[in-house]
Write an enzyme that holds these catalytic residues in place. Structure first.
Site, PDB file in Angstrom:
ATOM      1  N   GLY A   8       0.823  -1.222   0.000  1.00 21.77           N
ATOM      2  CA  GLY A   8       0.000   0.000   0.000  1.00 21.77           C
ATOM      3  C   GLY A   8       0.844   1.252   0.000  1.00 21.77           C
ATOM      4  N   SER A 138      -3.613   0.446  14.150  1.00 23.33           N
ATOM      5  CA  SER A 138      -4.301   1.720  14.402  1.00 23.33           C
ATOM      6  C   SER A 138      -4.613   1.838  15.880  1.00 23.33           C
ATOM      7  CB  SER A 138      -5.618   1.764  13.622  1.00 23.33           C
ATOM      8  OG  SER A 138      -6.392   2.870  14.046  1.00 23.33           O
ATOM      9  N   TYR A 151     -13.586  -2.107  11.061  1.00 25.50           N
ATOM     10  CA  TYR A 151     -12.230  -1.560  10.881  1.00 25.50           C
ATOM     11  C   TYR A 151     -11.424  -1.733  12.177  1.00 25.50           C
ATOM     12  CZ  TYR A 151      -8.444   1.814  10.199  1.00 25.50           C
ATOM     13  OH  TYR A 151      -7.209   2.405  10.100  1.00 25.50           O
ATOM     14  N   LYS A 155      -7.995  -4.102  12.961  1.00 27.16           N
ATOM     15  CA  LYS A 155      -6.709  -3.576  13.443  1.00 27.16           C
ATOM     16  C   LYS A 155      -6.314  -4.224  14.773  1.00 27.16           C
ATOM     17  CE  LYS A 155      -5.779  -0.820  10.030  1.00 27.16           C
ATOM     18  NZ  LYS A 155      -4.617  -1.075   9.173  1.00 27.16           N
ATOM     19  N   ILE A 184      -4.046  10.710  11.154  1.00 25.17           N
ATOM     20  CA  ILE A 184      -2.954  11.137  10.262  1.00 25.17           C
ATOM     21  C   ILE A 184      -3.579  11.793   9.029  1.00 25.17           C
ATOM     22  CG2 ILE A 184      -0.893  10.388   8.992  1.00 25.17           C
ATOM     23  CD1 ILE A 184      -0.759   9.831  12.068  1.00 25.17           C
TER      24      ILE A 184
END
Ligand code: NAP
Length: 243
Positions: A8, A138, A151, A155, A184
């Site tokens: 990525g 995360s 999500y 993580k 971020i």
């Protein structure tokens, strides 16, 4: 030359990590899935500065593609010193609107992708008794977040997977750690409005959002020899937002 395969890396944190690694002497392999042009731009920009990089395609959610990518890298460059599992996707939806397809897309990209890449790359690291794996998880994997349950779970899974692998692979000379960013400034957060961003800044002791370079610096540390006695850890890069 040390080689680093970064998943990525076509934009955001991955692209900045690729740039920083190249500047620090690594031969960088820039993985992308959908954004070939962006990956090429990352490679061009690294080369223009006189450093070395190559792009390579693979959808990390697909095991066979990961195996092919790793085999191609080994064939061309001989070894992988550092694997950075950075590729990831997010989705902000209440559970009520989250369907099985959403679940599979997020879990397969964020968690199965890490499993796939570790499974594909570690035999070559074990053979050399040498390797560093850094996963980008995360802070939300630790504290949870409303409307991001899958999500956050993906993580959290990355963190616990890394802790287990660290125990399993330590004797093989392989370190496995995670960098867990807070907020971020990347495309992933573009859908958040100004008020929400300002709220996060107000709650952050260091009073700003993070940059891709903040995260890349932590990844570089965990990939290098200054962190040789660190494994199975999660390093939070969040300006103190969650302590
Ligand atoms: P981003 O700007 O959206 O970039 C995501 C990157 O992941 C892109 O290069 C994308 O490549 C790649 N990718 C997605 N699915 C892929 C797949 N199946 N196979 C290969 N590559 C894939 O996001 P970012 O903010 O830089 O995020 C990087 C990592 O940091 C993610 O794991 C994210 O969860 C984590 N993170 C970010 C934040 C934040 O606030 N930004 C906070 C905590 C954690 P293509 O476009 O080529 O598909």
């Amino acid at each position: 030359m040390l080689t680093a395969l970064i998943t990525g890396a076509s934009r955001g944190i991955g692209a900045k990590t690729a740039e920083l690694f190249a500047e620090n002497g690594y031969f960088v392999i820039v993985n992308y899935n959908k954004s070939e042009d962006c990956a090429q731009k990352v490679v061009n920009s690294i080369r223009q500065k006189g450093f070395a990089a190559e792009k390579i395609h693979a959808d990390v959610s697909q095991y066979d593609e990961c195996v092919n990518m790793v085999e191609e890298v080994i064939k061309k460059y001989g070894h992988i010193d550092v694997l950075v599992n950075n590729a990831g996707v997010s989705a902000i939806k209440p559970l009520y609107d989250t369907n099985e397809g959403d679940f599979e897309y997020i879990m397969n990209s964020n968690f199965k992708g890490v499993f796939n890449m570790c499974k594909a790359a570690t035999p070559f690291m074990v053979e050399r008794k040498k390797g560093k794996i850094v996963n980008v998880s995360s802070v939300w994997g630790k504290v949870g977040s409303s409307c991001e349950s899958v999500y956050c779970a993906s993580k959290g899974a990355v963190d616990s997977f890394a802790k287990s692998l660290a125990k399993e692979l330590g004797l093989s000379g392989i370190n496995v750690n995670c960098v867990a960013p807070g907020f971020i400034d990347t495309e992933m957060n573009r859908q958040l409005d100004e008020n929400s961003v300002n709220e996060i800044i107000e709650e952050t002791p260091l009073a700003r959002v993070g940059t891709p370079l903040d995260v890349a610096n932590a990844i570089l540390f965990l990939a290098g020899d200054k962190s040789d006695f660190i494994t199975g850890q999660v390093l939070y890069v969040n300006g103190g937002w969650q302590i």
